[in-house]
Design an enzyme around this catalytic site. Structure first.
Site, short mmCIF file in Angstrom:
data_model
loop_
_atom_site.label_atom_id
_atom_site.label_comp_id
_atom_site.label_asym_id
_atom_site.label_seq_id
_atom_site.Cartn_x
_atom_site.Cartn_y
_atom_site.Cartn_z
CG ASP A 46 -28.27 0.55 -39.09
OD1 ASP A 46 -28.86 1.62 -38.87
OD2 ASP A 46 -28.86 -0.55 -39.15
CE1 TYR A 92 -33.04 -1.92 -29.66
CE2 TYR A 92 -32.18 -4.13 -29.24
CZ TYR A 92 -32.83 -3.23 -30.07
OH TYR A 92 -33.28 -3.63 -31.29
N GLY A 178 -35.36 -5.46 -42.86
CA GLY A 178 -34.95 -4.06 -42.71
C GLY A 178 -36.13 -3.12 -42.61
CG ASP A 180 -38.04 -3.25 -37.82
OD1 ASP A 180 -37.28 -3.55 -38.76
OD2 ASP A 180 -37.62 -2.93 -36.71
NE ARG A 215 -39.78 2.85 -32.29
CZ ARG A 215 -38.67 2.61 -32.95
NH1 ARG A 215 -38.23 3.47 -33.83
NH2 ARG A 215 -37.99 1.50 -32.75
CD GLU A 413 -34.97 5.16 -36.80
OE1 GLU A 413 -34.99 3.92 -36.91
OE2 GLU A 413 -35.34 5.75 -35.76
#
Length: 448
Positions: A46, A92, A178, A180, A215, A413
């Site tokens: 990123d 997180y 990168g 997931d 997700r 995103e």
């Protein structure tokens, strides 16, 4: 396919917003978070793209982004995928207290990091900074300073992540790819057995801050944690992990990016009068092995190779297309790749380019993370690859499809590739005000 038409978008307004997002996502004046709500630390690739974006309006800040990132480089050359400049958990998982990088002798003691890496974009990002500012002594001095650090990173891949000395680096965790929860990993993940009682107690927060339907699943996360625990037990030693890990993949995207960055280092090294023989040797072997080993005739595309189980992961997925940017395929294979992209873009299919997974596959999911949506940085890589082979019309389609989505749905995103669906949405998917989305917008609009 008809020549793509440039959509009517608010380019000046988008440029202003993109700059504001990168500035707003800056922390301590030194580094960028991907998205303040969802990703509160500094992420590896990123930051590479963020530096590319900053270079269009704040060159000093672009250089500082990369310099700050490499403060987290381990002694063995590994560059972690997360740098925890703040030790606060900030809601997180997995945070700095989970990874325990402090237990590894090779880690900078003052800066907690994760224990995995990400696609090494830094070589070609640095090359772009130098090429765009060829008269700047400051940029040349910076490039001379960071050049050996990037070489050291590449040395790590060839020393610790290439057990058969083939010239192809392996990854031991899906996050390192990168991508997931890509469908690429689904079958492999299902073969990984473990007792959930042996996993540490953990609490996901990503699916609380974003729509859970977008997700990775809870099962996916359990496997992610299992693989992290295995690596942590082996102190993140790539050579030891290669002996034990059930997840050991020579990934297309990861190696294409490594090869493209090798090329950039060779160009920069020669420019600065450095010895690049070792890099040239890596590059010669890597390009040949990528082209020979990862090409799958049945797909007409490159595909990852599962080292542990000895076979290709035969799916059409975005990583295979990035080989164009690394100048890997000969013209015939490049044309085959281009024709596949053109097929997806046929009007009757009603897709914008470029879906992250084969939209004709039964498990294509246009909304869930890496199982189908359009990703900014991937469109940038595919766009650059198409341009490299002079497939200009298709490159233009990839570029303007993405910019139109951002104009309509904001700096998110990732995005739904289905035109009929995306055109009815109010916003994109995942994190909002996303740094690499802003960076890619700045670069694509500026690229005339």
């Amino acid at each position: 396919m008809d020549k793509p038409k440039k959509p009517h978008i608010a380019e000046e307004s988008m440029l202003i917003q993109a700059k504001e997002i990168l500035i707003g996502n800056t922390r301590d004046g030194r580094y960028t978070v991907p998205s303040s709500r969802l990703y509160p630390y500094q992420w590896n690739w990123d930051s590479g793209f963020a530096a590319m974006g900053f270079a269009h309006f704040d060159l000093k800040r672009a250089m500082l982004e990369l310099k700050t990132l490499f403060e987290g480089q381990w002694e063995n050359g590994m560059l972690p995928h997360i740098l925890f400049h703040s030790r606060k958990t900030e809601g997180y998982f997995p945070g700095p207290n989970y990874w325990r990088s402090d237990l590894v002798n090779a880690v900078p003691s003052a800066l907690p990091t994760s224990g995995i890496t990400q696609p090494p974009v830094h070589g070609f990002i640095l090359e772009r900074l130098v090429d765009q500012n060829s008269d700047s002594t400051e940029v040349k001095d910076f490039a001379q300073e960071i050049f050996p650090k990037i070489v050291k990173l590449h040395q790590y891949y060839y020393s610790y992540r290439d057990p058969n000395q083939e010239g192809l680096a392996y990854i031991f965790h899906p996050w390192a790819s990168g991508r997931d929860n890509s469908p690429l990993w689904d079958d492999l993940i299902q073969t990984i057995s473990f007792d959930k009682k042996d996993l540490p107690s953990y609490q996901r927060v990503d699916n609380l801050k974003a729509d859970p339907s977008e997700r990775p699943s809870d099962r996916d996360y359990d496997v992610y944690v299992y693989l992290m625990e295995l690596a942590k037990r082996l102190q993140y030693d790539g050579r030891l992990i290669a002996e034990e890990s059930p997840f050991m993949v020579q990934d297309t995207l990861f190696n294409a990016v490594l090869i493209r960055s090798n090329e950039a280092l060779i160009h920069l090294g020669k420019r600065f009068g450095r010895d690049v023989q070792q890099i040239e040797e890596w590059q010669e072997q890597s390009k040949k092995q990528f082209d020979d080993k990862l090409w799958v005739n049945e797909l007409g595309l490159y595909a990852p190779f599962d080292l542990r189980n000895g076979h290709h992961i035969q799916m059409k997925e975005i990583g295979g297309y990035t080989a164009l940017y690394a100048d890997i395929p000969a013209p015939r294979r490049a044309e085959e790749i281009r024709s596949q992209i053109e097929e997806i873009a046929q009007p009757e299919k009603d897709f914008r380019l470029m879906p992250s997974f084969d939209p004709m596959h039964e498990i294509f999911d246009p909304k869930r993370y890496w199982k189908g949506p359009i990703w900014p940085q991937m469109n940038w890589l595919v766009y650059q690859g198409l341009k490299r082979y002079n497939f200009d019309e298709m490159a233009s389609k990839v570029k303007w499809d993405f910019l139109e989505l951002v104009d309509k749905l904001g700096f998110h995103e990732y995005f739904d590739p289905r035109k009929a669906v995306a055109d009815q949405l109010e916003h994109g998917y995942g994190g909002d005000r996303f740094s690499w989305t802003a960076a890619v917008v700045l670069d694509l609009i500026t690229d005339k």
